[in-house]
Write an enzyme that holds these catalytic residues in place. Structure first.
Site, PDB file in Angstrom:
ATOM      1  N   ARG A 173       0.837  -1.221   0.000  1.00  0.00           N
ATOM      2  CA  ARG A 173       0.000   0.000   0.000  1.00  0.00           C
ATOM      3  C   ARG A 173       0.861   1.255   0.000  1.00  0.00           C
ATOM      4  O   ARG A 173       0.543   2.235   0.681  1.00  0.00           O
ATOM      5  CB  ARG A 173      -0.947   0.047   1.205  1.00  0.00           C
ATOM      6  CG  ARG A 173      -1.857  -1.094   1.382  1.00  0.00           C
ATOM      7  CD  ARG A 173      -2.848  -1.286   0.240  1.00  0.00           C
ATOM      8  NE  ARG A 173      -3.453  -2.564   0.422  1.00  0.00           N
ATOM      9  CZ  ARG A 173      -2.931  -3.699  -0.090  1.00  0.00           C
ATOM     10  NH1 ARG A 173      -1.867  -3.657  -0.858  1.00  0.00           N
ATOM     11  NH2 ARG A 173      -3.493  -4.846   0.132  1.00  0.00           N
ATOM     12  N   SER A 226     -10.492  -1.612   4.429  1.00  0.00           N
ATOM     13  CA  SER A 226      -9.657  -1.694   5.629  1.00  0.00           C
ATOM     14  C   SER A 226      -9.212  -0.299   6.040  1.00  0.00           C
ATOM     15  O   SER A 226      -8.627   0.430   5.242  1.00  0.00           O
ATOM     16  CB  SER A 226      -8.420  -2.549   5.349  1.00  0.00           C
ATOM     17  OG  SER A 226      -8.820  -3.873   5.116  1.00  0.00           O
ATOM     18  N   GLU A 297      -4.719   3.155   6.744  1.00  0.00           N
ATOM     19  CA  GLU A 297      -4.542   2.923   5.305  1.00  0.00           C
ATOM     20  C   GLU A 297      -5.373   3.946   4.538  1.00  0.00           C
ATOM     21  O   GLU A 297      -5.019   4.363   3.441  1.00  0.00           O
ATOM     22  CB  GLU A 297      -4.999   1.502   4.958  1.00  0.00           C
ATOM     23  CG  GLU A 297      -4.902   1.183   3.485  1.00  0.00           C
ATOM     24  CD  GLU A 297      -5.225  -0.276   3.182  1.00  0.00           C
ATOM     25  OE1 GLU A 297      -4.824  -1.154   3.963  1.00  0.00           O
ATOM     26  OE2 GLU A 297      -5.889  -0.524   2.160  1.00  0.00           O
TER      27      GLU A 297
HETATM   28  C1  LIG Z   1     -15.452  -2.669   0.343  1.00  0.00           C
HETATM   29  C2  LIG Z   1     -14.038  -2.244   0.093  1.00  0.00           C
HETATM   30  C3  LIG Z   1     -13.056  -3.199  -0.069  1.00  0.00           C
HETATM   31  C4  LIG Z   1     -11.746  -2.805  -0.320  1.00  0.00           C
HETATM   32  N1  LIG Z   1     -10.805  -3.772  -0.484  1.00  0.00           N
HETATM   33  C5  LIG Z   1      -9.536  -3.414  -0.763  1.00  0.00           C
HETATM   34  C6  LIG Z   1      -8.530  -4.407  -0.968  1.00  0.00           C
HETATM   35  O1  LIG Z   1      -8.787  -5.608  -0.925  1.00  0.00           O
HETATM   36  N2  LIG Z   1      -7.278  -4.001  -1.234  1.00  0.00           N
HETATM   37  C7  LIG Z   1      -6.953  -2.689  -1.300  1.00  0.00           C
HETATM   38  O2  LIG Z   1      -5.781  -2.369  -1.568  1.00  0.00           O
HETATM   39  N3  LIG Z   1      -7.881  -1.726  -1.100  1.00  0.00           N
HETATM   40  C8  LIG Z   1      -9.147  -2.058  -0.830  1.00  0.00           C
HETATM   41  N4  LIG Z   1     -10.083  -1.084  -0.616  1.00  0.00           N
HETATM   42  C9  LIG Z   1      -9.677   0.327  -0.609  1.00  0.00           C
HETATM   43  C10 LIG Z   1      -9.795   1.039  -1.960  1.00  0.00           C
HETATM   44  O3  LIG Z   1     -10.794   0.443  -2.774  1.00  0.00           O
HETATM   45  C11 LIG Z   1      -8.461   1.046  -2.696  1.00  0.00           C
HETATM   46  O4  LIG Z   1      -7.478   1.738  -1.968  1.00  0.00           O
HETATM   47  C12 LIG Z   1      -8.595   1.692  -4.083  1.00  0.00           C
HETATM   48  O5  LIG Z   1      -7.395   1.515  -4.796  1.00  0.00           O
HETATM   49  C13 LIG Z   1      -8.904   3.178  -4.005  1.00  0.00           C
HETATM   50  O6  LIG Z   1      -9.280   3.607  -5.309  1.00  0.00           O
HETATM   51  P1  LIG Z   1     -10.187   4.909  -5.488  1.00  0.00           P
HETATM   52  O7  LIG Z   1     -10.264   5.213  -6.927  1.00  0.00           O
HETATM   53  O8  LIG Z   1     -11.460   4.755  -4.769  1.00  0.00           O
HETATM   54  O9  LIG Z   1      -9.247   5.964  -4.757  1.00  0.00           O
HETATM   55  P2  LIG Z   1      -9.670   7.231  -3.898  1.00  0.00           P
HETATM   56  O10 LIG Z   1     -10.158   6.815  -2.561  1.00  0.00           O
HETATM   57  O11 LIG Z   1     -10.521   8.117  -4.706  1.00  0.00           O
HETATM   58  O12 LIG Z   1      -8.218   7.872  -3.709  1.00  0.00           O
HETATM   59  C14 LIG Z   1      -7.240   7.199  -2.944  1.00  0.00           C
HETATM   60  C15 LIG Z   1      -5.898   7.931  -3.109  1.00  0.00           C
HETATM   61  O13 LIG Z   1      -5.483   7.815  -4.461  1.00  0.00           O
HETATM   62  C16 LIG Z   1      -5.306   9.104  -5.055  1.00  0.00           C
HETATM   63  N5  LIG Z   1      -5.736   8.998  -6.444  1.00  0.00           N
HETATM   64  C17 LIG Z   1      -6.943   8.547  -6.911  1.00  0.00           C
HETATM   65  N6  LIG Z   1      -6.956   8.577  -8.251  1.00  0.00           N
HETATM   66  C18 LIG Z   1      -5.747   9.068  -8.640  1.00  0.00           C
HETATM   67  C19 LIG Z   1      -5.157   9.358  -9.902  1.00  0.00           C
HETATM   68  N7  LIG Z   1      -5.810   9.128 -11.052  1.00  0.00           N
HETATM   69  N8  LIG Z   1      -3.908   9.854  -9.927  1.00  0.00           N
HETATM   70  C20 LIG Z   1      -3.230  10.083  -8.775  1.00  0.00           C
HETATM   71  N9  LIG Z   1      -3.727   9.838  -7.545  1.00  0.00           N
HETATM   72  C21 LIG Z   1      -4.982   9.334  -7.480  1.00  0.00           C
HETATM   73  C22 LIG Z   1      -6.192  10.039  -4.237  1.00  0.00           C
HETATM   74  O14 LIG Z   1      -5.735  11.382  -4.309  1.00  0.00           O
HETATM   75  C23 LIG Z   1      -6.037   9.441  -2.848  1.00  0.00           C
HETATM   76  O15 LIG Z   1      -4.832   9.862  -2.243  1.00  0.00           O
HETATM   77  C24 LIG Z   1     -11.409  -1.446  -0.375  1.00  0.00           C
HETATM   78  C25 LIG Z   1     -12.414  -0.476  -0.215  1.00  0.00           C
HETATM   79  C26 LIG Z   1     -13.714  -0.865   0.006  1.00  0.00           C
HETATM   80  C27 LIG Z   1     -14.789   0.187   0.151  1.00  0.00           C
END
Ligand SMILES: Cc1cc2nc3c(=O)[nH]c(=O)nc-3n(C[C@H](O)[C@H](O)[C@H](O)COP(=O)(O)OP(=O)(O)OC[C@H]3O[C@@H](n4cnc5c(N)ncnc54)[C@H](O)[C@@H]3O)c2cc1C
Length: 306
Positions: A173, A226, A297
């Site tokens: 991460r 998480s 996280e």
């Molecule tokens: C039910 C559930 C289950 C999950 N399971 C997992 C899992 O198994 N493993 C895991 O790793 N995570 C998990 N997550 C967490 C999450 O889905 C991940 O971290 C995911 O990668 C976040 O993507 P997002 O587009 O929603 O990012 P956001 O929450 O929108 O952003 C997260 C970070 O990334 C940055 N960011 C977003 N897009 C960009 C871009 N295009 N360029 C630069 N920076 C950017 C944002 O500024 C922020 O700092 C889970 C979440 C939920 C709700």
């Protein structure tokens, strides 16, 4: 005063909203908004927006907000909404190309359809490709950057760059620039090298992984996955449960009964302050009872309400 005004821009095809709420763009369905929110039409439109945006304006990317808590006082500057349900997916030269706004489950299904292996883990990550690159999202033994061949990024001045994994130091991460610069650029696309697989097997694996999640995670309630990183050789959920914190609530936020490392917002009435207070409470109690300092996280952005 809001310094980002629509009349400052020419020829944009996206949508600019001032003083806009963000709760519905986060999976916690909570928290504040932003001074300005831009929803680009595509990568070129985002580039045009950044070229015209005064350079002192802060820019924050938000994908599907599935790992983000926006404090109730909101985010200063511009939040760019990266999620793009129509984002491009393609296969060329043995690589899978995905724009950053594509949802990870869609990439997983696309890769399976094209007889790729390895991408199945992305099916259960409810974020965008850009978010997965920024977080090095992973689960069940798979990690985003294990499969990256190259990425396209957009710099603050609106110019594109193509970078390779050697430009980054990635870990659990965690993604940093190898040259020590802050990870300020936006990810706009990635090329993945997935090993050869087979459609039916990949689809079956996706079904199994999703069933496992449904059985162990509170997917019917707003949450952000998480909340804490797993400490070395242990699980945050085990520590939180052993500290007796399952079901503990502050305001509208509650530690999930189903998965102790999840905080849920069951009635959609939690403020970001409730959620953050609960995160701090869990951290303090776990440290007192087990001696382990859990590290969040989830990303917490913006300012507390005045
Ligand atoms: C039910 C559930 C289950 C999950 N399971 C997992 C899992 O198994 N493993 C895991 O790793 N995570 C998990 N997550 C967490 C999450 O889905 C991940 O971290 C995911 O990668 C976040 O993507 P997002 O587009 O929603 O990012 P956001 O929450 O929108 O952003 C997260 C970070 O990334 C940055 N960011 C977003 N897009 C960009 C871009 N295009 N360029 C630069 N920076 C950017 C944002 O500024 C922020 O700092 C889970 C979440 C939920 C709700």
């Amino acid at each position: 005063m809001n310094m980002v005004e629509p009349q400052h821009f020419n020829g944009l095809r996206g949508e600019l909203a001032l003083n806009a709420p963000l709760a519905r763009h986060t999976s916690w369905r909570a928290g504040g908004g932003a001074d300005a929110v831009y929803t680009p039409a595509d990568r070129d439109d985002l580039s045009a927006f950044l070229r015209q945006l005064p350079i002192f304006e802060q820019v924050t990317a938000l994908g599907l907000g599935s790992n983000t808590l926006v404090r109730d006082g909101g985010v200063r500057g511009v939040v760019v909404l990266m999620h793009d349900p129509g984002g491009v997916l393609a296969v060329a030269d043995g690589l899978v190309y995905a724009e950053a706004g594509v949802a990870c489950p869609k990439l997983a299904r696309f890769a399976a359809l094209h007889d790729c292996g390895g991408a199945e883990f992305l099916a259960g990550i409810p974020g965008t490709v850009g978010g997965a690159l920024a977080m090095n999202a992973g689960c069940y033994g798979g990690e985003t950057w294990s499969y990256v061949a190259r990425v396209e990024t957009l710099q603050r001045d609106g110019s594109f760059a193509v970078r390779t994994p050697s430009d980054y130091v990635t870990g659990y991460r965690s993604v940093r620039r190898a040259d020590g610069r802050p990870l300020a650029e936006l990810f706009t696309a990635a090329w993945f090298r997935f090993p050869a697989g087979e459609k039916t097997g990949a689809r079956e694996k996706i079904r199994e992984l999703l069933a496992r999640r449904l059985a162990t995670q509170p997917l019917d309630l707003p949450n952000a996955g998480s909340v804490f990183r797993n400490p070395p050789n242990d699980h945050a959920a085990r520590l939180i449960e052993s500290a007796g914190l399952k079901g503990v609530a502050i305001g509208g936020a509650r530690v999930s009964e189903k998965h102790a490392n999840f905080i849920v917002n069951p009635e959609r009435r939690a403020s970001a302050a409730d959620i953050e207070a609960l995160i701090l409470h869990v951290r303090r109690v776990v440290a007192e009872k087990t001696g382990v300092e859990l590290e969040p996280e989830v990303r917490i952005i913006g300012e507390a309400a005045a």
